[in-house]
Write an enzyme that holds these catalytic residues in place. Structure first.
Site, PDB file in Angstrom:
ATOM      1  N   MET A   1       7.654  32.754 -14.785  1.00 25.56           N
ATOM      2  CA  MET A   1       7.101  33.112 -16.103  1.00 25.56           C
ATOM      3  C   MET A   1       5.927  32.168 -16.386  1.00 25.56           C
ATOM      4  SD  MET A   1       8.953  35.675 -17.083  1.00 25.56           S
ATOM      5  CE  MET A   1       8.489  35.809 -18.793  1.00 25.56           C
ATOM      6  N   GLY A   2       6.229  31.015 -16.932  1.00 28.66           N
ATOM      7  CA  GLY A   2       5.156  30.058 -17.233  1.00 28.66           C
ATOM      8  C   GLY A   2       4.847  29.145 -16.063  1.00 28.66           C
ATOM      9  N   ASN A   3       5.702  29.112 -15.070  1.00 32.49           N
ATOM     10  CA  ASN A   3       5.499  28.318 -13.854  1.00 32.49           C
ATOM     11  C   ASN A   3       5.566  26.805 -14.101  1.00 32.49           C
ATOM     12  OD1 ASN A   3       5.018  28.374 -11.023  1.00 32.49           O
ATOM     13  ND2 ASN A   3       2.917  27.676 -11.388  1.00 32.49           N
TER      14      ASN A   3
ATOM     15  N   ALA B   1     -11.326   3.014 -15.742  1.00 31.67           N
ATOM     16  CA  ALA B   1     -11.081   2.155 -14.582  1.00 31.67           C
ATOM     17  C   ALA B   1     -10.138   0.996 -14.956  1.00 31.67           C
ATOM     18  CB  ALA B   1     -12.390   1.594 -14.053  1.00 31.67           C
ATOM     19  N   PHE B   2     -10.506   0.224 -15.978  1.00 28.83           N
ATOM     20  CA  PHE B   2      -9.685  -0.865 -16.510  1.00 28.83           C
ATOM     21  C   PHE B   2      -9.323  -1.929 -15.475  1.00 28.83           C
ATOM     22  CE2 PHE B   2      -8.454   3.321 -18.281  1.00 28.83           C
ATOM     23  CZ  PHE B   2      -9.186   3.235 -19.463  1.00 28.83           C
TER      24      PHE B   2
ATOM     25  N   LEU C   1      18.077  37.099 -16.540  1.00 31.37           N
ATOM     26  CA  LEU C   1      18.378  36.800 -17.934  1.00 31.37           C
ATOM     27  C   LEU C   1      17.469  37.678 -18.789  1.00 31.37           C
ATOM     28  CD1 LEU C   1      19.930  34.788 -19.789  1.00 31.37           C
ATOM     29  CD2 LEU C   1      17.904  33.372 -19.722  1.00 31.37           C
TER      30      LEU C   1
ATOM     31  N   GLU D   1     -11.757  -6.787 -23.435  1.00 30.36           N
ATOM     32  CA  GLU D   1     -10.472  -7.360 -23.084  1.00 30.36           C
ATOM     33  C   GLU D   1      -9.807  -8.124 -24.232  1.00 30.36           C
ATOM     34  OE1 GLU D   1     -12.192  -9.142 -19.519  1.00 30.36           O
ATOM     35  OE2 GLU D   1     -10.533  -8.201 -18.473  1.00 30.36           O
TER      36      GLU D   1
ATOM     37  N   SER E   1     -15.171  -8.179 -19.639  1.00 32.62           N
ATOM     38  CA  SER E   1     -15.858  -7.994 -20.942  1.00 32.62           C
ATOM     39  C   SER E   1     -17.266  -8.547 -20.897  1.00 32.62           C
ATOM     40  CB  SER E   1     -15.081  -8.680 -22.077  1.00 32.62           C
ATOM     41  OG  SER E   1     -13.760  -8.260 -22.076  1.00 32.62           O
TER      42      SER E   1
ATOM     43  N   SER F   1       8.441  30.047 -21.274  1.00 35.07           N
ATOM     44  CA  SER F   1       9.482  31.033 -21.607  1.00 35.07           C
ATOM     45  C   SER F   1      10.816  30.403 -21.969  1.00 35.07           C
ATOM     46  CB  SER F   1       9.655  32.009 -20.442  1.00 35.07           C
ATOM     47  OG  SER F   1      10.314  31.377 -19.390  1.00 35.07           O
TER      48      SER F   1
HETATM   49  C1  LIG Z   1       5.051  18.258 -18.621  1.00 34.98           C
HETATM   50  C2  LIG Z   1       6.313  18.966 -19.005  1.00 34.98           C
HETATM   51  C3  LIG Z   1       7.029  18.489 -20.106  1.00 34.98           C
HETATM   52  C4  LIG Z   1       8.212  19.130 -20.497  1.00 34.98           C
HETATM   53  N1  LIG Z   1       8.911  18.642 -21.551  1.00 34.98           N
HETATM   54  C5  LIG Z   1      10.079  19.234 -21.928  1.00 34.98           C
HETATM   55  C6  LIG Z   1      10.848  18.721 -23.000  1.00 34.98           C
HETATM   56  O1  LIG Z   1      10.488  17.762 -23.643  1.00 34.98           O
HETATM   57  N2  LIG Z   1      12.033  19.319 -23.279  1.00 34.98           N
HETATM   58  C7  LIG Z   1      12.475  20.403 -22.588  1.00 34.98           C
HETATM   59  O2  LIG Z   1      13.539  20.921 -22.890  1.00 34.98           O
HETATM   60  N3  LIG Z   1      11.752  20.921 -21.581  1.00 34.98           N
HETATM   61  C8  LIG Z   1      10.579  20.357 -21.244  1.00 34.98           C
HETATM   62  N4  LIG Z   1       9.859  20.855 -20.195  1.00 34.98           N
HETATM   63  C9  LIG Z   1      10.398  22.005 -19.492  1.00 34.98           C
HETATM   64  C10 LIG Z   1       9.746  23.272 -19.957  1.00 34.98           C
HETATM   65  O3  LIG Z   1      10.100  23.541 -21.266  1.00 34.98           O
HETATM   66  C11 LIG Z   1      10.225  24.337 -19.052  1.00 34.98           C
HETATM   67  O4  LIG Z   1       9.680  24.055 -17.793  1.00 34.98           O
HETATM   68  C12 LIG Z   1       9.768  25.698 -19.495  1.00 34.98           C
HETATM   69  O5  LIG Z   1      10.304  26.092 -20.693  1.00 34.98           O
HETATM   70  C13 LIG Z   1      10.200  26.681 -18.430  1.00 34.98           C
HETATM   71  O6  LIG Z   1       9.580  27.890 -18.708  1.00 34.98           O
HETATM   72  P1  LIG Z   1       8.665  28.626 -17.658  1.00 34.98           P
HETATM   73  O7  LIG Z   1       8.390  29.948 -18.259  1.00 34.98           O
HETATM   74  O8  LIG Z   1       7.468  27.843 -17.344  1.00 34.98           O
HETATM   75  O9  LIG Z   1       9.626  28.681 -16.415  1.00 34.98           O
HETATM   76  P2  LIG Z   1       9.309  28.994 -14.895  1.00 34.98           P
HETATM   77  O10 LIG Z   1       8.852  27.770 -14.182  1.00 34.98           O
HETATM   78  O11 LIG Z   1       8.431  30.162 -14.782  1.00 34.98           O
HETATM   79  O12 LIG Z   1      10.769  29.336 -14.423  1.00 34.98           O
HETATM   80  C14 LIG Z   1      11.781  28.380 -14.467  1.00 34.98           C
HETATM   81  C15 LIG Z   1      13.082  28.855 -13.787  1.00 34.98           C
HETATM   82  O13 LIG Z   1      13.716  29.844 -14.564  1.00 34.98           O
HETATM   83  C16 LIG Z   1      13.978  31.017 -13.812  1.00 34.98           C
HETATM   84  N5  LIG Z   1      13.790  32.125 -14.707  1.00 34.98           N
HETATM   85  C17 LIG Z   1      12.749  32.307 -15.558  1.00 34.98           C
HETATM   86  N6  LIG Z   1      12.953  33.423 -16.273  1.00 34.98           N
HETATM   87  C18 LIG Z   1      14.123  33.947 -15.861  1.00 34.98           C
HETATM   88  C19 LIG Z   1      14.869  35.108 -16.220  1.00 34.98           C
HETATM   89  N7  LIG Z   1      14.448  35.936 -17.164  1.00 34.98           N
HETATM   90  N8  LIG Z   1      16.024  35.338 -15.594  1.00 34.98           N
HETATM   91  C20 LIG Z   1      16.483  34.513 -14.629  1.00 34.98           C
HETATM   92  N9  LIG Z   1      15.810  33.399 -14.250  1.00 34.98           N
HETATM   93  C21 LIG Z   1      14.654  33.133 -14.858  1.00 34.98           C
HETATM   94  C22 LIG Z   1      12.982  30.977 -12.665  1.00 34.98           C
HETATM   95  O14 LIG Z   1      13.451  31.677 -11.550  1.00 34.98           O
HETATM   96  C23 LIG Z   1      12.881  29.499 -12.417  1.00 34.98           C
HETATM   97  O15 LIG Z   1      13.914  29.084 -11.571  1.00 34.98           O
HETATM   98  C24 LIG Z   1       8.680  20.252 -19.770  1.00 34.98           C
HETATM   99  C25 LIG Z   1       7.954  20.723 -18.670  1.00 34.98           C
HETATM  100  C26 LIG Z   1       6.782  20.093 -18.289  1.00 34.98           C
HETATM  101  C27 LIG Z   1       6.024  20.606 -17.112  1.00 34.98           C
END
Ligand SMILES: Cc1cc2nc3c(=O)[nH]c(=O)nc-3n(C[C@H](O)[C@H](O)[C@H](O)COP(=O)(O)OP(=O)(O)OC[C@H]3O[C@@H](n4cnc5c(N)ncnc54)[C@H](O)[C@@H]3O)c2cc1C
Ligand code: FES
Ligand code: FES
Length: 1310
Positions: free
Chosen positions: A265-267, A794-795, A408, A1242, A1077, A351
């Site tokens: 979804m969002g990767n 750079a720092f 899901l 500094e 500095s 997502s």
């Molecule tokens: C820098 C960073 C900071 C973050 N901070 C937080 C935080 O503070 N708190 C927190 O809770 N999370 C945090 N996250 C996690 C983030 O919220 C989740 O990565 C995000 O919500 C996942 O959504 P996505 O759509 O990108 O998932 P994707 O990467 O696209 O998928 C995630 C997983 O879910 C599975 N999946 C997705 N949709 C379905 C579906 N419909 N049915 C079955 N399987 C499915 C996929 O197969 C995969 O395994 C952070 C992530 C990053 C990168």
């Protein structure tokens, strides 16, 4: 639909232009496509993992169902190209340009001085731009929320916020609402003088925001969306295939046939796995076009939310429902909204299904969804079913009870019932954009009108590999009265139920356990308050739980401006700020690729101390695109770099001495190919015994880099005999990562036929790099020309290791005779390059009852790592600075650099001085505590006064130091606020305030005399334009801007006629490093000299035609060791190692949540003696993170865990002091530097330590409520973990401490 069909055509828009891509590779992210294919290099790469926001772009999509266009910000580094079908992407180039029209966002950030090195600026612009597209008049809360995911290492955020604030509706208000004297009360301040005060920028000249001027959403995409043909899309890459089904039916079939294929979804979870862990998925399924995943259905019992909905959409939906429903029904919604507002950043709130299915142990949503009795609807080939989201749902790390073929579909979020309370709490290393340390969801349901618990549910995240239920604790509460007795039993059960082994992954074991109790305690207080509000109980609630304050007020900066005509002394905008804000500014990796260019990726050691038994590169050489592997045998010249008599190998030959040591390098046609090749190199090791990691181990084994340094004054032995009290203690200060936003970058291009090279390198010290390359290739320096236009921060971190990396890259360019580029990934950069030296110090202070400190003996040990680098120079700075602003009659300071098996540490802003001063100030704090006196009194009493002489016999006047101190105390209303803090503390048990005022005295100049020199080359062209070249590097400190101001004053022409193109070794040879500095002083003098000579030469022409123009004089003309010697004699313990001292004083007030260790800097006042500042807008920076936030963690095997912004936290927007006042000391001259200015970069860094001491003050207040008085240990940085444990609340005291030595801790205390 078929997973095997031919690839489709990808179609989307970028900045209003259509992009079609026949062979879109599922592994290609938008960031590399923009930068490498479209040459849109405004979007920067700072981490590649979603953690820094430098790559932020705006994505817009048309929703056919609602016929609306949605704009959201996204991190291009995690956005798969293939996911962009039908989207319109806007990058910083599409927002505005200096060639056509700059956008108000770009203009305001630039003119408010919010762009220093500029590397973060395009990302900041895009986050703010997206906000304005959705809400043209945002609130401050909106702004801080939208900038939470954008990191900046240079500006301290204050000017960025000031610039963005001008878009707020309430911007013209003084923001003092509530304080009684708000301008809106009609009580305007008419004082003329007040209005005449110089300002950093002028709002009135800003372009207005006109939403009608923005790019429209491409009509073609609306048409495409409306008439979308229900067909799956397929994209085939080198290793992965991407299929995007168009219906639920197709999705089901595809998933049934390929259960192992992830749904992307969002990767934001899958993406980092592919990138950093090398996971390969032959098939990826993208269900973003399956409408059922985005449906929202409201029922009597609650709401079903499609699993594909983004977390931001979920938040908006719940907020809408909040308005439509009575409060008692929305308890769970409120708890979710609170978590969603703190979860990650806007860019990664993807997502809902992805968040749940990622099953992160510290997911913020899962504990709340589970406690709130949510359930999910799941579909597979076998049909639909509902599954409760409870303790059985999460089975292990990243795994749920669902089968691989399950999809899901949606999540059910129920309304709450009358008598039901739901709360969520989280504690994270940083307040925003940070995964939680511990997070929780709690729900309790009472029988109507009673305090008897009918049902209770408590879930935690961060307490094991999965979201966990505290079911036994719930059992201890259920059917009982909610009262003190029940709760105190519940704490004991919880303590037994949620146990973490002492070496649990993630560490912080005591803190995490303590948080579980604190959260239950907070829940208790809130429930009691609600029961009381509902008249169910009449008990007194001990303390109402209030969140820490968070409204950031407009900042204040007072300075003396010089005349309107004089370019020097005015807050001139950074000369490249506009091109930085439009993305036009060119950094090393923005330089276009040359024909046949190769990319270099490094292979590093995975062992801390081992013999290399084999290096097998055969498989790597077989990889597509791999051209060669560079090993130590390929180096034609010198294979080592020498420093202080020690050698450091460029590439390890037979042994390795730390994890991350460079072994060899793979060169290939693309970055991806080079990195895959590097991963395929096989290294054999034979571990060697007894690696040394910690400072204690090094001391025990006498593992030091020589010489050790020591300095002494008076007679310590005698003095200790005469004092009233002696206090001995130990203090530890952690290391620090530079975290410049632009990672190490270089491009080496062979030119000409006589082994000649052009090197474009992000370096602070060009000549050093030039010499190193020449020695490595065995050629004279005149064949190597190094260039740098600007660097993205750079720092101190872009000197030594940069030169080594440039040497290796040059060997590759020499061997292949092709241009070679090397740009480190964030993780590699953090692993390889080292940082600030951690320090362990032991001190002994002898003092009198009245507070006079008469004897000080301190021993410092710095953890240098495996190579000497600049450690000896740092060891020398410690004894020269350690006494800070105080005159101790008897003193001794010894300093030693410990040789360990960690990556070697290096120069870092302050060069060891912040560590030295921190130890001393902590000692003074402890002396004050031992005497029961305020620390500011002890500081003031011992401060230098009148004509003074340092312990190395350097005479100076501390007058400005004293002035800063007095002025700071007055400006910050120290006494009145001190009393207010005490009053606050009397009234609050779990929130405490603390205050501290700390001075700094900092010697400016390089102590090696020869480095304090500079040269400049000034060209005046016939058209009157001027080109200035000097030896300093522009890295965000505004050096070029200041040099432009200097030339402008000396040539008596406007700054706009002056240009600085780059720094290069063929225009100015033998450059000194930009650091200490001192760059403005040294280079400023050189530019001044050069300009004066030229101006002098024009004199006869000027005299002949006094009314002529500059251009006419120039055309007519066409037709026609700077410092006293600085030294330090270590034998005699005397010298003049600095040109002068810079002084400053900072007062800081914090508010602490004693139950979690969370804190907020409520107010900061700085008075800095910058002499006559060359440019007051540039001369202010930041320093908070070092002392309160940034923590490096190493595994017991010496591997750095903290290798990304997700693991290593630098300050974010959320850390800006709520009130931030800066005063540059008026009438402060400095005869020793250019135009009476002073080096400031500094010195002010150490003032960040005031927050540490204010925290310590607040902790001390909390401890006294627990009956604990006197000195206590709080090491730096003061993280929430350390703060919470030091507060020693009754809850924390319940946690049994693990016996040191009885277990292997998860992380080392280096
Ligand atoms: C820098 C960073 C900071 C973050 N901070 C937080 C935080 O503070 N708190 C927190 O809770 N999370 C945090 N996250 C996690 C983030 O919220 C989740 O990565 C995000 O919500 C996942 O959504 P996505 O759509 O990108 O998932 P994707 O990467 O696209 O998928 C995630 C997983 O879910 C599975 N999946 C997705 N949709 C379905 C579906 N419909 N049915 C079955 N399987 C499915 C996929 O197969 C995969 O395994 C952070 C992530 C990053 C990168
Ligand atoms: S580079 Fe994308 S978030 Fe850091
Ligand atoms: S200006 Fe923000 S990182 Fe340098």
């Amino acid at each position: 639909m078929s997973a095997e069909k031919e690839g489709d055509m990808l179609c989307f828009f970028i900045n209003g232009k259509k992009v079609t891509e026949k062979n879109a590779d599922p592994e290609t992210m938008l960031l590399s496509f923009l930068r490498e294919k479209l040459r849109l290099t405004g979007t920067k790469s700072g981490c590649g993992g979603g953690g820094c926001g430098a790559c932020t772009v705006m994505v817009s999509r048309y929703q056919p169902a609602t016929k609306t266009i949605m704009h959201f910000s996204a991190n291009a580094c995690l956005l798969p190209l293939c996911s962009l079908q039908g989207a319109a992407v806007t990058t910083v180039e599409g927002v505005g340009s200096t060639k056509s029209r700059i956008h108000p966002v770009q203009e305001r950030i630039a003119k408010a001085h919010g762009s220093q090195c500029g590397f973060c600026t395009p990302g900041m612009v895009m986050s703010m731009y997206t906000l304005l597209r959705n809400k043209p008049q945002p609130s401050m809360e909106d702004i801080t929320q939208h900038l939470a995911g954008n990191l900046c290492r240079c500006t301290g955020y204050r000017p960025i916020i000031d610039g963005c604030r001008t878009f707020c509706q309430e911007e013209n208000c003084c923001q003092a609402n509530g304080a009684g004297d708000c301008c809106l009360n009609g009580d305007k301040n008419d004082d003329e003088a007040e209005r005449e005060k110089p300002r950093l920028f002028n709002n009135e000249e800003f372009l207005p925001l006109d939403p009608t001027q923005e790019l429209i959403f491409p009509p073609e995409l609306i048409l495409m969306s409306e008439s979308a043909s229900p067909q799956s899309l397929t994209f085939q890459g080198e290793r992965m295939r991407w299929v995007s089904p168009s219906s639920l039916q197709e999705l089901l079939q595809l998933k049934t046939r390929n259960p192992a294929a992830p749904l992307v979804m969002g990767n934001t979870n899958i993406g980092p796995d592919i990138k950093f862990k090398g996971t390969v998925h032959p098939l990826i399924i993208s269900p973003t076009r399956v409408m059922e995943l985005f449906e929202v259905t409201q029922t009597q019992q609650g709401v079903w939310v499609g699993a594909g909905c983004s977390l931001s959409e979920l938040q908006s939906l719940l907020e809408k429902l909040l308005l439509q429903s009575p409060q008692e029904k929305t308890e769970l919604f409120r708890a979710l909204i609170q978590q969603l507002g703190n979860l990650g950043s806007q860019q990664i709130r993807n997502s809902l299904g992805g968040n749940i299915m990622s099953a992160f142990p510290n997911s913020d949503l899962n504990p709340v969804l589970a406690a709130g009795s949510c359930r999910v609807s799941v579909i597979s080939n076998g049909g639909r079913r509902e599954v409760p989201l409870d303790q059985n749902f999460f089975v292990s790390f990243g795994k749920t009870i669902l089968k691989p073929e399950d999809i899901l579909l949606s999540v059910f979020i129920p309304f709450s019932r009358k008598g039901e309370f739901v709360r969520a709490f989280r504690q994270a290393p940083r307040k925003e954009s940070s995964f939680s340390t511990v997070t929780t969801g709690m729900r309790v349901f009472f029988s109507e009108g009673s305090r008897v618990v009918q049902d209770v549910s408590i879930y935690y995240g961060g307490m094991g590999p999965t979201t966990v239920s505290a079911s036994k604790t719930c059992q201890a509460i259920i059917s009982r009265r909610w009262d003190e007795e029940t709760l105190s039993r519940a704490y004991d059960v919880l303590l037994e139920e949620l146990v973490l082994p002492p070496s649990a992954p993630g560490g912080k074991v005591e803190f995490r356990r303590s948080l579980t109790l604190s959260f239950l305690f907070k829940f208790n207080l809130e429930v009691l308050q609600r029961l009381r509000d509902m008249n169910v109980i009449t008990d007194e609630v001990p303390e109402k739980m209030q969140p820490l304050p968070k409204e950031i007020q407009p900042s204040l900066q007072e300075f003396q401006s010089q005349s309107e005509q004089d370019p020097v002394g005015r807050p001139m905008m950074h000369r490249s700020a506009l091109s930085q804000a439009t993305g036009e500014a060119v950094y090393c990796d923005d330089i276009p690729t040359t024909d046949g260019e190769l990319f270099l990726a490094l292979v590093t050691s995975s062992r801390a101390k081992a013999r290399i038994t084999g290096l097998d590169v055969s498989e790597a050489l077989q990889f597509p695109g791999v051209v060669d592997v560079i090993t130590v045998k390929d180096i034609p010249g010198k294979k080592v770099r020498e420093m202080c008599g020690y050698e450091e190998e460029l590439l390890a030959e037979s042994e390795v001495s730390c994890v991350g040591q460079m072994l060899c390098a793979v060169v290939a046609d693309t970055r991806a190919h080079a990195r895959r090749g590097a991963a395929a190199v096989k290294v054999g090791y034979e571990d060697l015994p007894e690696p040394i990691f910690t400072t204690e181990e090094a001391i025990e084994k006498s593992s030091f880099f020589e010489p050790l340094r020591s300095i002494e004054r008076g007679n310590l032995t005698e003095a200790f005999k005469t004092v009233d009290q002696i206090l001995e203690g130990e203090f530890r200060m952690g290391g620090q990562e530079h975290f410049y936003l632009e990672t190490q970058s270089m491009l080496v291009v062979p030119v000409g036929e006589e082994t000649e090279f052009n090197v474009y390198v992000s370096s602070q010290y060009l000549s050093f790099t030039q010499d190193a390359i020449a020695e490595t290739l065995g050629i004279p320096s005149n064949r190597v020309t190094c260039h740098v236009k600007r660097i993205g921060g750079a720092f101190g971190g872009k000197v030594f290791k940069t030169a080594i990396l440039a040497c290796i890259t040059s060997v590759a360019a020499w061997k292949t005779n092709r241009a070679v580029r090397c740009v480190l990934e964030r993780g590699e950069d953090m692993l390889i390059t080292g940082g600030r030296h951690p320090v362990l110090a032991k001190y002994k202070a002898g003092f009198m009852q009245d507070g006079r400190i008469v004897a000080v003996d301190i021993q410092y040990f710095i953890n240098a790592g495996n190579a000497v680098d600049e450690s000896i120079v740092i060891v020398e700075q410690i004894p020269l600075h350690f006494e800070n602003a105080y005159n101790f009659p008897n003193l001794r300071c010894r300093a030693a650099a410990c040789r360990t098996n960690l990556p070697s540490n290096t120069a870092f802003r302050g060069f060891g001085v912040p560590q030295a001063l921190m130890v001393l100030e902590n000692m003074i704090n402890d002396v004050a505590m031992a005497l029961g006196r305020p620390a500011d009194q002890i500081r003031e009493m011992n401060m230098y006064e009148g004509p003074s002489i340092t312990h190395y016999k350097f005479a100076f006047s501390p007058e400005n130091l004293r002035r800063c101190w007095q002025e700071c105390k007055e400006k910050c209303e120290f006494s009145a606020r001190r009393s207010a803090v005490q009053e606050f503390n009397l009234q609050h048990r779990w929130r405490k305030r603390g205050m501290a005022i700390v001075p700094v005295k900092f010697g400016v100049a390089f102590s090696e005399s020869f480095l304090n020199q500079a040269a400049a080359l000034v060209h005046i062209y016939k058209d009157g334009s001027v080109l200035v070249s000097h030896g300093g590097t522009e890295m965000g400190q505004g050096l070029h801007t200041k040099m432009q101001q200097v030339a402008s004053r000396e040539l008596h022409i406007p700054a706009s006629k002056i240009y600085i193109s780059e720094t290069s070794t063929n225009t100015v040879p033998n450059t000194s490093p930009s650091g200490a500095s001192y760059s403005t002083d040294a280079n400023g003098m050189a530019v001044k000299d050069a300009c004066q000579i030229l101006y002098q030469r024009l004199e006869p022409i000027r005299k002949k035609k006094p009314k002529g123009s500059w251009e006419s004089w120039v055309m007519a003309a066409f037709l026609d060791k700077i410092r006293p010697d600085l030294y330090m004699d270590w034998e005699k313990m005397e010298g003049q190692p600095y040109a002068y001292f810079t002084f400053g004083v900072c007062c800081c007030e914090v508010e602490l949540d004693c139950l979690t260790g969370d804190y907020r800097t409520v107010r900061t006042d700085i008075v800095a003696d910058t002499g006559k500042s060359v440019n007051p807008s540039i001369d202010i920076g930041q320093g908070l993170g070092l002392f309160t936030l940034e923590e490096l963690k190493f595994s017991p095997a010496g591997l750095l865990y903290t290798r990304s912004p997700s693991q290593y936290k630098i300050p974010g927007v959320c850390d800006v002091p709520l009130h931030f006042n800066v005063y540059l000391l008026s009438n402060a001259d400095n005869p020793h530097a250019i135009y009476s200015s002073k080096g400031i970069g500094e010195p002010v860094l150490f003032l960040g330590s005031t927050a540490f001491f204010a925290i310590k003050d607040a902790v001390s207040a909390a401890r006294s409520d627990s009956g604990l008085f006197g000195p206590f240990s709080l090491n730096s940085p003061a993280t929430p973990e350390r703060i919470c444990l030091a507060c020693a609340s009754p809850l924390t005291q319940k946690i049994p401490a693990s016996k040191p030595g009885s277990f292997t801790p998860w992380a080392l205390n280096i």
